[in-house]
Design an enzyme around this catalytic site. Structure first.
Site, PDB file in Angstrom:
ATOM      1  N   GLU A  84      -1.794  -6.282   7.949  1.00 54.62           N
ATOM      2  CA  GLU A  84      -0.481  -6.099   8.569  1.00 54.62           C
ATOM      3  C   GLU A  84      -0.456  -6.925   9.847  1.00 54.62           C
ATOM      4  O   GLU A  84      -1.505  -7.248  10.420  1.00 54.62           O
ATOM      5  CB  GLU A  84      -0.274  -4.615   8.877  1.00 54.62           C
TER       6      GLU A  84
ATOM      7  N   HIS B 151       0.219  -5.315   2.800  1.00 44.65           N
ATOM      8  CA  HIS B 151       1.095  -4.606   3.723  1.00 44.65           C
ATOM      9  C   HIS B 151       2.493  -5.204   3.700  1.00 44.65           C
ATOM     10  O   HIS B 151       2.693  -6.323   3.247  1.00 44.65           O
ATOM     11  CB  HIS B 151       0.499  -4.694   5.128  1.00 44.65           C
TER      12      HIS B 151
ATOM     13  N   ARG C 242      -6.064   1.344   3.913  1.00 42.25           N
ATOM     14  CA  ARG C 242      -4.891   1.797   3.150  1.00 42.25           C
ATOM     15  C   ARG C 242      -4.576   0.838   2.001  1.00 42.25           C
ATOM     16  O   ARG C 242      -4.185   1.265   0.921  1.00 42.25           O
ATOM     17  CB  ARG C 242      -3.692   2.016   4.064  1.00 42.25           C
TER      18      ARG C 242
ATOM     19  N   HIS D  95       0.835  -1.203   0.000  1.00 46.62           N
ATOM     20  CA  HIS D  95       0.000   0.000   0.000  1.00 46.62           C
ATOM     21  C   HIS D  95       0.871   1.254   0.000  1.00 46.62           C
ATOM     22  O   HIS D  95       2.007   1.243   0.466  1.00 46.62           O
ATOM     23  CB  HIS D  95      -0.955   0.009   1.197  1.00 46.62           C
TER      24      HIS D  95
END
Length: 189
Positions: A89, A123, A62, A11
């Site tokens: 993440e 992520h 994100r 991202h």
């Protein structure tokens, strides 16, 4: 020989990346730079004439917004998108929200540290796990891998889904600078 492609896109920079905070599962939005990075990733994919049949992303905005902006550049809003928390993440627990450099200074840097065309927007740590698997990278080596934000990483796979090669869609100097930026986030200042 069949050749499959998986493209990994970390991202774009988030507001918490910008503030050098451990983000984890906090649902931080993209910064202005992150929006530009996501659009550039889409432009790079378009320039390289990459098309996709399906996309995967985490459930954090994100990554979702990065994927949306990439799709916008590619005019590929019609492909199926699968969202899953397993692409999130890693959870940082008590570190979430803390400044990375201050935490590294206080605790030490070592403590901080198929048949389709597939696009994955996720992520740093979830993509690192995929790279570890695809390239059979050791535990020691993977800890030092810094995947840059917003630069697509293309994997070409053979008929047995084994990697033939992988490459970033940017010149090496840009990739090195972006990797260094990510690596420096966790350094004591």
């Amino acid at each position: 020989m069949a050749c499959y492609k998986i493209v990994l896109v970390r991202h774009g920079e988030s507001e918490w990346n910008k503030a050098n905070k451990f983000t984890g599962w906090y649902d931080a939005d993209l910064s202005e730079l992150g929006v530009q990075e996501a659009k550039k990733a889409g432009q790079l994919l378009k320039e390289n004439q990459l098309k996709f049949d399906v996309a995967y992303t985490s459930v954090l905005k994100r990554a979702i917004k990065t994927l949306y902006l990439v799709q916008e550049e590619l005019d590929l809003h019609w492909i199926p998108v699968h969202r899953h928390w397993r692409l999130n993440e890693r959870m940082y627990g008590g570190l979430q929200g803390l400044n990375k450099a201050e935490t590294a200074a206080a605790h030490g840097e070592d403590q901080v540290k198929r048949g389709e065309k597939v696009l994955i927007s996720a992520h740093g740590n979830s993509l690192r796990a995929l790279v570890k698997y695809l390239d059979n990278v050791s535990e020691t080596e993977i800890a030092e891998l810094n995947i840059p934000t917003g630069i697509p990483l293309v994997y070409e796979l053979d008929a047995d889904l084994q990697p033939i090669k992988h490459y970033y869609l940017a010149d090496q100097a840009e990739v090195n600078a972006a990797m260094a930026k990510v690596a420096n986030q966790g350094k004591a200042k």
